[in-house]
Enzyme design. Structure first.
Site, PDB file in Angstrom:
ATOM      1  N   HIS A  48       0.656  -1.181  -0.142  1.00 47.92           N
ATOM      2  CA  HIS A  48       0.054   0.040  -0.195  1.00 47.92           C
ATOM      3  C   HIS A  48       0.975   1.356  -0.067  1.00 47.92           C
ATOM      4  CE1 HIS A  48      -4.015   1.857   1.650  1.00 47.92           C
ATOM      5  NE2 HIS A  48      -3.513   2.687   1.006  1.00 47.92           N
ATOM      6  N   GLU A  75      -2.596  -1.561  -3.272  1.00 45.22           N
ATOM      7  CA  GLU A  75      -3.778  -0.835  -2.838  1.00 45.22           C
ATOM      8  C   GLU A  75      -3.327   0.483  -2.800  1.00 45.22           C
ATOM      9  OE1 GLU A  75      -4.532  -3.794   1.126  1.00 45.22           O
ATOM     10  OE2 GLU A  75      -3.706  -1.897   1.386  1.00 45.22           O
ATOM     11  N   HIS A 195      -8.208  -6.115   6.600  1.00 46.09           N
ATOM     12  CA  HIS A 195      -8.148  -5.387   7.827  1.00 46.09           C
ATOM     13  C   HIS A 195      -8.326  -5.649   9.285  1.00 46.09           C
ATOM     14  CE1 HIS A 195      -6.829  -1.126   9.188  1.00 46.09           C
ATOM     15  NE2 HIS A 195      -6.450  -0.772   8.034  1.00 46.09           N
TER      16      HIS A 195
HETATM   17  N1  PXP Z   1      -7.002  -3.925   3.237  1.00 46.94           N
HETATM   18  C1  PXP Z   1      -6.634  -2.554   3.044  1.00 46.94           C
HETATM   19  C2  PXP Z   1      -7.160  -1.949   2.036  1.00 46.94           C
HETATM   20  C3  PXP Z   1      -5.642  -1.893   3.842  1.00 46.94           C
HETATM   21  O1  PXP Z   1      -5.250  -0.446   3.737  1.00 46.94           O
HETATM   22  C4  PXP Z   1      -4.756  -2.719   4.638  1.00 46.94           C
HETATM   23  C5  PXP Z   1      -3.902  -2.273   5.586  1.00 46.94           C
HETATM   24  O2  PXP Z   1      -2.999  -1.432   4.906  1.00 46.94           O
HETATM   25  C6  PXP Z   1      -5.114  -4.153   4.976  1.00 46.94           C
HETATM   26  C7  PXP Z   1      -6.186  -4.652   4.154  1.00 46.94           C
HETATM   27  C8  PXP Z   1      -4.640  -5.046   5.934  1.00 46.94           C
HETATM   28  O3  PXP Z   1      -4.873  -4.644   7.081  1.00 46.94           O
HETATM   29  P1  PXP Z   1      -4.012  -5.055   8.352  1.00 46.94           P
HETATM   30  O4  PXP Z   1      -2.659  -4.616   8.122  1.00 46.94           O
HETATM   31  O5  PXP Z   1      -4.795  -4.723   9.558  1.00 46.94           O
HETATM   32  O6  PXP Z   1      -3.944  -6.671   8.379  1.00 46.94           O
END
Ligand code: PXP
Length: 246
Positions: A48, A75, A195
């Site tokens: 990301h 992302e 997330h």
């Molecule tokens: N999906 C998206 C769109 C995210 O922005 C993130 C964090 O960068 C994640 C998934 C992964 O989240 P986590 O780091 O809490 O596992």
């Protein structure tokens, strides 16, 4: 066997870049880690890039594109800069997130009704280069009809409210996800999620969301790797998703 049947695991390696950046050198080498994480059985690598490059840097993405043999998922918020970057790199999947440049981490899904014209244009641009698209959505079935109109291939369910409600009342926490997922699958969308998923809440989520194709997990997995080692940790997460392909 099993990798075709189970939900796929994409490991978000932003946190490894954050550790590297803390000292200015190349330790840990995130490209090398991506290779290792794939060899431990993960089905994909997610990054990301933030506009200030405080986690992964744009140059990392070019190296990762050359290295990642599974699915490379990038992302981010589709600013012009982000779009030019991903159109140049051409990862297998781009996940669009409506986050402001300075947020700590993604904290909301798209309002697909309000943002329909914008998303439609962005998605058409990505699809013209054969890049698969996913859009980050809150667990809200009302967003699905307009999500379909954007032309996206997939949605990624934003699982923060599930994760934060899990300990207190998991049935209640997952309910809106079940409804949103059902609508999405019926409308022909493919389902991703991510997330705050972790070893405690992942299996229940996967078992209750029919058609969940992929999860992307970063923070908790990298923290668990401190205790269990990366190879064990990836296998532990794969085990939560069904059959490990190791
Ligand atoms: N999906 C998206 C769109 C995210 O922005 C993130 C964090 O960068 C994640 C998934 C992964 O989240 P986590 O780091 O809490 O596992």
């Amino acid at each position: 066997m099993g990798s075709l049947n189970r939900t796929k695991l994409s490991v978000n390696i932003n946190k490894l870049a954050t550790i590297r950046n803390a000292r200015g050198g190349n330790n840990p080498d995130i490209v090398d880690y991506a290779r290792k994480i794939e060899s431990y059985g993960a089905d994909g690598i997610t990054v990301h890039p933030r506009p200030d490059q405080r986690h992964v840097r744009f140059e990392d993405l070019y190296l990762l594109k050359k290295t990642v043999k599974t699915e490379f998922n990038i992302e981010g918020y589709p600013s012009r800069e982000f779009m030019d970057l991903v159109l140049d790199i051409r990862p297998q999947q781009v996940t669009l997130v409506p986050d402001a440049p300075d947020v700590l981490t993604s904290n909301n899904g798209w309002d697909t009704m309000q943002q329909l014209p914008f998303l439609k244009d962005i998605i058409a641009e990505l699809k013209s280069q054969n890049i698969r698209t996913s859009i980050f959505l809150n667990p809200d079935p009302r967003m699905i009809a307009s999500a379909v109109l954007t032309g996206t291939d997939r949605i990624e369910l934003y699982t923060e409210s599930y994760a934060s409600g899990f300990d207190k009342d998991r049935e209640n926490a997952i309910r809106p996800y079940i409804e949103t997922a059902r609508e999405a699958v019926e409308a022909g969308l493919v389902l991703n999620a991510g997330h705050d998923l972790d070893l405690k809440n992942l299996r229940y989520f996967q078992e209750h969301i029919a058609g969940l194709l992929e999860v992307s997990i970063g923070h908790a997995l990298i923290c668990d790797a401190l205790e269990f080692g990366m190879a064990n940790t990836v296998r532990m997460y794969l085990n939560q998703l069904g059959t490990s392909n190791q």
